[in-house]
Design an enzyme around this catalytic site. Structure first.
Site, PDB file in Angstrom:
ATOM      1  N   ARG A  57      63.987  24.426  97.813  1.00 51.04           N
ATOM      2  CA  ARG A  57      62.476  24.398  98.157  1.00 51.04           C
ATOM      3  C   ARG A  57      62.140  25.172  99.305  1.00 51.04           C
ATOM      4  O   ARG A  57      61.103  25.716  99.413  1.00 51.04           O
ATOM      5  CB  ARG A  57      61.897  22.867  98.320  1.00 51.04           C
ATOM      6  CG  ARG A  57      60.697  22.755  98.775  1.00 51.04           C
ATOM      7  CD  ARG A  57      59.934  21.441  98.504  1.00 51.04           C
ATOM      8  NE  ARG A  57      60.672  20.154  98.474  1.00 51.04           N
ATOM      9  CZ  ARG A  57      61.073  19.682  99.692  1.00 51.04           C
ATOM     10  NH1 ARG A  57      60.597  20.233 100.666  1.00 51.04           N
ATOM     11  NH2 ARG A  57      61.842  18.548  99.501  1.00 51.04           N
ATOM     12  N   TYR A  93      36.685  32.101  91.439  1.00 51.01           N
ATOM     13  CA  TYR A  93      37.265  31.686  90.342  1.00 51.01           C
ATOM     14  C   TYR A  93      36.767  30.015  90.468  1.00 51.01           C
ATOM     15  O   TYR A  93      37.120  29.355  91.221  1.00 51.01           O
ATOM     16  CB  TYR A  93      38.715  31.818  90.112  1.00 51.01           C
ATOM     17  CG  TYR A  93      39.419  30.958  89.039  1.00 51.01           C
ATOM     18  CD1 TYR A  93      38.997  30.840  88.011  1.00 51.01           C
ATOM     19  CD2 TYR A  93      40.478  30.099  89.612  1.00 51.01           C
ATOM     20  CE1 TYR A  93      39.584  30.209  86.951  1.00 51.01           C
ATOM     21  CE2 TYR A  93      41.082  29.107  88.766  1.00 51.01           C
ATOM     22  CZ  TYR A  93      40.568  29.434  87.414  1.00 51.01           C
ATOM     23  OH  TYR A  93      41.427  28.383  86.402  1.00 51.01           O
ATOM     24  N   ASP A  98      41.117  36.861  98.509  1.00 50.52           N
ATOM     25  CA  ASP A  98      41.750  36.588  97.434  1.00 50.52           C
ATOM     26  C   ASP A  98      41.582  38.105  96.700  1.00 50.52           C
ATOM     27  O   ASP A  98      40.716  38.481  96.243  1.00 50.52           O
ATOM     28  CB  ASP A  98      40.991  35.650  96.445  1.00 50.52           C
ATOM     29  CG  ASP A  98      41.597  35.444  95.121  1.00 50.52           C
ATOM     30  OD1 ASP A  98      42.334  36.263  94.455  1.00 50.52           O
ATOM     31  OD2 ASP A  98      41.635  34.303  94.527  1.00 50.52           O
ATOM     32  N   LYS A 144      48.375  37.199  87.396  1.00 51.02           N
ATOM     33  CA  LYS A 144      47.464  38.192  86.859  1.00 51.02           C
ATOM     34  C   LYS A 144      48.107  39.707  86.884  1.00 51.02           C
ATOM     35  O   LYS A 144      49.195  39.852  86.443  1.00 51.02           O
ATOM     36  CB  LYS A 144      46.224  38.059  87.232  1.00 51.02           C
ATOM     37  CG  LYS A 144      45.571  36.514  87.479  1.00 51.02           C
ATOM     38  CD  LYS A 144      45.473  36.181  86.099  1.00 51.02           C
ATOM     39  CE  LYS A 144      44.601  34.802  86.127  1.00 51.02           C
ATOM     40  NZ  LYS A 144      44.976  33.652  86.822  1.00 51.02           N
TER      41      LYS A 144
HETATM   42  O1  P1T Z   1      45.655  30.262  87.644  1.00 49.76           O
HETATM   43  P1  P1T Z   1      46.278  30.637  88.906  1.00 49.76           P
HETATM   44  O2  P1T Z   1      47.605  31.179  89.102  1.00 49.76           O
HETATM   45  O3  P1T Z   1      46.251  29.145  89.650  1.00 49.76           O
HETATM   46  O4  P1T Z   1      45.392  31.313  90.090  1.00 49.76           O
HETATM   47  C1  P1T Z   1      43.908  30.745  90.284  1.00 49.76           C
HETATM   48  C2  P1T Z   1      43.095  31.855  90.504  1.00 49.76           C
HETATM   49  C3  P1T Z   1      42.976  32.232  91.788  1.00 49.76           C
HETATM   50  N1  P1T Z   1      41.980  33.454  92.121  1.00 49.76           N
HETATM   51  C4  P1T Z   1      41.433  34.058  91.267  1.00 49.76           C
HETATM   52  C5  P1T Z   1      40.575  35.253  91.320  1.00 49.76           C
HETATM   53  C6  P1T Z   1      41.732  33.899  89.734  1.00 49.76           C
HETATM   54  O5  P1T Z   1      41.116  34.726  88.954  1.00 49.76           O
HETATM   55  C7  P1T Z   1      42.533  32.618  89.440  1.00 49.76           C
HETATM   56  C8  P1T Z   1      42.775  32.449  87.979  1.00 49.76           C
HETATM   57  N2  P1T Z   1      41.668  33.066  87.040  1.00 49.76           N
HETATM   58  C9  P1T Z   1      41.695  32.607  85.881  1.00 49.76           C
HETATM   59  C10 P1T Z   1      42.577  31.720  85.202  1.00 49.76           C
HETATM   60  C11 P1T Z   1      40.872  33.345  85.018  1.00 49.76           C
HETATM   61  O6  P1T Z   1      40.858  33.545  83.576  1.00 49.76           O
HETATM   62  O7  P1T Z   1      40.045  33.813  85.739  1.00 49.76           O
END
Ligand code: P1T
Length: 387
Positions: free
Chosen positions: A55, A107, A179, A204
């Site tokens: 961890r 998001y 972000d 992403k």
């Molecule tokens: O899904 P995750 O890896 O926890 O990420 C969250 C997140 C954070 N910041 C941005 C700008 C994001 O777009 C996302 C996740 N977004 C999607 C799943 C979506 O389809 O927009």
């Protein structure tokens, strides 16, 4: 393992090599997947290389962290089990009674985490339109510890002036987290513009192949990095080594993929802008975007993310259910093109009045333009809109 200081070269060279060195036993060129939970210690409380429990430290994870840190032009990468866990860990440094100023059009999952989970623990949030820096300044309070922005925003493609936001945050004694998921470090490097933390959903563009959930933060300040490491160690949202390895494989081609995402994104935005079925296109690379000039100053490319207003829910449904190459799915940033309706999917948890005020209407369609052949993508959109 290599350290960020070993890294030299431009973006593409760093993408392929940063954070990685041939494995010591065999010279294996690819970083091994250290699929282990613990490490045998030669002497009590003297773990070899500081590796005592996975961890806390894992060599595959460290390679990914050093790689992304180099791409973001930063010193410390800290990887997480998801993008949300990464963002949450920065807020978890705060205490009850502290205040956060956040962009309102993040998001939907970020808004939900802030309002439904962290607010209950006594952290206060103000949501503002960070396109206008004076909105950030007006929301600052004596107890503001963090300013959180997303740029471009999901899904409205709003742009926040990072230098201005950093100046305002610092003047008020707060730090700025950006972000950078939508832009990717290939197109935008927030730390160089004054941000303290750059955050990613590594799910992403960084990973790019739609096969992991992951997150990562990059910071320059040693103390801030130590604090975040402490939160991660204490709360445990670490990514598994296999996911780190997949992401590391993904970042090796980030520059090539982003070139194509940028090209295809711009082509799709231009095509949709002149299409009679489309009322409005939100894409910072278009001269019609109200913040095109600012976007051009702080971004070197405009990504594959495009949002279009079709006018009503029925038209949006018709389009997303008719595309053949664009797959109807949440998420973004993978090699394959995706299409979605934010109001019913990614932003369904955002209160309706807030959603509509930001332009996330029932007729808004979001496209994550992939790296397929451009003509095929335009033909696909054309036939879907003809319906
Ligand atoms: O899904 P995750 O890896 O926890 O990420 C969250 C997140 C954070 N910041 C941005 C700008 C994001 O777009 C996302 C996740 N977004 C999607 C799943 C979506 O389809 O927009």
């Amino acid at each position: 393992m290599a350290t960020p200081s070993d890294n030299a070269g431009k973006f593409g060279t760093l993408a392929v090599h940063a954070g990685q060195a041939p494995e010591e036993t065999t010279g294996a060129i690819m970083t091994p997947i250290f699929q282990t939970s613990t490490y045998v210690q030669p002497e009590l409380a003297k773990p070899k290389g500081g590796y005592d429990y996975a961890r806390l430290k894992n060599p595959t994870r460290e390679a990914l962290e050093a790689n992304v840190a180099a791409l973001e032009d930063g010193c410390h990468g800290i990887a997480f089990a998801s993008g949300l866990a990464a963002i949450e860990s920065v807020v978890k440094r705060l205490s009850a009674g502290d205040h956060v100023v956040s962009e309102e059009n993040t998001y939907g999952g970020v808004t939900r985490m802030f309002t439904k989970v962290l607010q209950k623990l006594g952290i206060e949030f103000s949501f503002v339109d960070t396109r206008d820096p004076s909105c950030i300044a007006e929301a600052m309070r004596a107890n503001t510890k963090l300013v959180h922005v997303e740029t471009p925003t999901n899904p409205m493609m709003r742009i926040c002036d990072i230098e201005e936001a950093a100046r305002i945050a610092h003047q008020g004694g707060a730090i700025l987290m950006v972000d950078n998921t939508f832009a990717s470090p290939y197109n935008q490097r927030p730390l160089a513009l004054g941000a303290d933390v750059t955050a990613h959903s590594a799910t992403k563009y960084l990973n790019g192949h739609s096969d992991i959930i992951g997150g990562i933060l990059v910071v320059n300040d040693d103390e801030l990095a130590e604090d975040i490491h402490f939160v991660r160690k204490s709360t445990g949202a670490v990514p598994g080594p296999m996911d780190c390895w997949l992401c590391l494989r993904g970042t090796k081609t980030l520059h090539l993929r982003m070139e194509r995402h940028n090209e295809n994104g711009l082509a799709v935005a231009r095509f949709l802008e002149q299409h009679p079925a489309v009322e409005r296109v939100h894409y910072p690379g278009l001269a019609s975007h109200p913040q095109h000039e600012l976007a051009g100053r702080q971004m070197s490319g405009f990504t594959g993310m495009v949002a279009v207003e079709l006018g009503d829910a029925a038209k949006a449904r018709s389009m997303v259910e008719r595309t053949r190459i664009f797959a109807l799915a949440e998420s973004l940033g993978g090699v394959e093109s995706l299409i979605s309706v934010p109001a019913l999917q990614t932003h369904a948890s955002v209160p309706e009045d807030m959603r509509l005020a930001m332009g996330v209407t029932d007729g808004l369609v979001r496209l994550s333009v992939g790296i397929e052949d451009q003509d095929d993508l335009l033909d696909d959109l054309d036939q879907a809109l003809a319906g």
